[in-house]
Scaffold this motif. Structure first.
Motif, short mmCIF file in Angstrom:
data_model
loop_
_atom_site.label_atom_id
_atom_site.label_comp_id
_atom_site.label_asym_id
_atom_site.label_seq_id
_atom_site.Cartn_x
_atom_site.Cartn_y
_atom_site.Cartn_z
N UNK A 29 13.10 5.47 14.79
CA UNK A 29 12.82 6.47 13.86
C UNK A 29 11.40 7.09 14.08
N UNK A 30 10.47 6.19 14.42
CA UNK A 30 9.09 6.98 14.62
C UNK A 30 9.30 7.39 15.87
N UNK A 31 9.99 6.87 16.99
CA UNK A 31 9.94 7.60 18.44
C UNK A 31 10.87 8.97 18.27
N UNK A 32 11.95 8.98 17.34
CA UNK A 32 12.68 9.90 17.33
C UNK A 32 12.12 11.21 16.32
N UNK A 33 11.59 10.60 15.33
CA UNK A 33 11.30 11.57 14.44
C UNK A 33 9.88 11.53 13.85
N UNK A 34 9.24 10.92 14.46
CA UNK A 34 7.58 10.84 14.01
C UNK A 34 7.32 10.02 12.85
N UNK A 35 8.08 9.66 12.00
CA UNK A 35 8.10 8.76 11.14
C UNK A 35 9.12 7.85 10.81
N UNK A 36 9.19 6.65 10.12
CA UNK A 36 10.13 6.13 9.64
C UNK A 36 10.32 5.64 8.24
N UNK A 37 11.28 5.41 7.54
CA UNK A 37 11.30 5.06 6.19
C UNK A 37 11.96 3.63 5.86
N UNK A 38 11.65 2.85 5.04
CA UNK A 38 12.24 1.64 4.85
C UNK A 38 12.36 1.41 3.20
N UNK A 39 13.51 1.26 2.71
CA UNK A 39 13.75 1.04 1.38
C UNK A 39 14.21 -0.57 1.05
N UNK A 40 13.48 -1.06 0.06
CA UNK A 40 13.84 -2.60 0.25
C UNK A 40 14.09 -2.99 -1.55
N UNK A 41 14.70 -4.02 -1.40
CA UNK A 41 14.89 -4.69 -2.94
C UNK A 41 14.14 -5.60 -3.26
N UNK A 42 13.97 -6.11 -4.62
CA UNK A 42 13.33 -7.33 -5.10
C UNK A 42 14.17 -8.49 -5.21
N UNK A 43 13.42 -9.47 -5.83
CA UNK A 43 14.06 -10.59 -5.78
C UNK A 43 13.55 -11.57 -5.09
N UNK A 44 14.21 -12.99 -5.01
CA UNK A 44 13.66 -13.96 -4.36
C UNK A 44 14.33 -13.99 -2.95
N UNK A 45 15.44 -13.64 -2.82
CA UNK A 45 16.19 -13.69 -1.57
C UNK A 45 15.14 -13.21 -0.19
N UNK A 46 14.69 -11.75 -0.58
CA UNK A 46 14.25 -11.18 0.66
C UNK A 46 12.67 -11.59 0.93
N UNK A 53 8.97 -9.87 8.51
CA UNK A 53 8.81 -8.33 8.96
C UNK A 53 7.38 -7.95 8.86
N UNK A 54 6.60 -8.52 8.14
CA UNK A 54 5.31 -7.97 7.95
C UNK A 54 4.40 -8.25 9.23
N UNK A 55 4.83 -9.16 10.08
CA UNK A 55 4.16 -9.30 11.52
C UNK A 55 4.65 -8.47 12.74
N UNK A 56 5.53 -7.83 12.27
CA UNK A 56 6.56 -7.09 13.30
C UNK A 56 5.59 -6.03 13.89
N UNK A 57 5.54 -5.87 15.35
CA UNK A 57 4.59 -5.23 16.14
C UNK A 57 5.07 -3.56 16.46
N UNK A 58 4.98 -2.86 15.25
CA UNK A 58 5.35 -1.48 15.27
C UNK A 58 4.06 -0.92 14.82
N UNK A 59 4.14 0.46 14.84
CA UNK A 59 3.24 1.37 14.25
C UNK A 59 3.50 1.44 12.61
#
Length: 230
Positions: A29-46, A53-59
């Motif tokens: 998404x960043x490469x193609x559109x300049x920004x990317x978006x992530x929508x997440x849910x709550x709860x214990x599972x994620x 994911x917090x360690x992912x090496x992306x911008x």
């Protein structure tokens, strides 16, 4: 539409591989559109997924993060999804992401719908990655079968991105994405663990209507990928 399934031997394997997949979608998404978006849910599972994911090496400075739904409580509350995301996802490399909050100061979530939609409109859309959970009653996001707002939340031509809901079988008023906002996303995932949730899902898909089990509405309207481990 058919449900695509990715089955893992363990939750650890699921979280590691799913985090890498999400990071790849965001990087695209960043490469193609300049920004990317992530929508997440709550709860214990994620929670373990968020930490991986917090360690992912992306911008991450070019990633907008928000919630699929939020309980209408202060961030100091243990019930706050905002608090959960800030404590578990927006750390390490992901601390550089821009977080768009659903919750605002209005006492009644119904009075905050338009303002919430305006905040989300600043994100890269359609959302690049949207991750759903599911309750044992078949609800997803805060689209509950018990809620009198369910029909409005499932209305595909409503033009609404958000809706305030009040479940009768769970505490707190909520703010939720609507079905049309969910299914417009580029990549939609359903993240579940445990045999019980898998059985609820299979029963819902086989036997329930969208109003009986709202997760069915999403699966019927969009391509959804199930990520599941025992």
């Amino acid at each position: 539409m058919p449900l695509t399934q990715s089955i893992y031997e363990s939750a650890e394997a699921l979280n590691t591989e799913f985090a890498a997949e999400i990071a790849g979608k965001l990087a695209t998404g960043i490469a193609e559109r300049g920004r990317a978006s992530l929508m997440v849910s709550g709860g214990r599972t994620p929670l373990p997924l968020f930490k991986a994911l917090s360690h992912a090496d992306i911008d991450w400075s070019k990633v907008d993060v928000s919630l699929v739904d939020e309980r209408w409580v202060d961030e100091s509350s243990d019930a706050s999804n905002t608090r959960l995301v800030k404590d578990n996802l927006l750390v390490n490399n992901a601390a550089a992401a821009r977080f768009i909050e659903m919750k605002s100061a209005e006492a009644d979530a119904a009075d905050a719908v338009i303002a919430c939609e305006a905040r989300l409109a600043a994100m890269s859309q359609p959302f690049d990655v949207l991750i759903l959970g599911m309750g044992e009653d078949g609800h997803t996001a805060s689209l509950f079968p018990c809620s009198e707002q369910l029909a409005a939340g499932l209305q595909m031509d409503s033009g609404r991105v958000c809706i305030a809901t009040q479940p009768t079988t769970a505490p707190h008023q909520r703010m939720s994405l609507t079905l049309p906002a969910i299914v417009a996303s580029r990549n939609i995932y359903l993240h579940l663990t445990g045999d019980k949730k898998r059985q609820v899902l299979e029963d819902a898909v086989a036997n329930a209507t969208a109003t009986e089990k709202p997760i069915v509405a999403v699966i019927n309207a969009a391509q959804v990928t199930l990520k599941w481990a025992p």
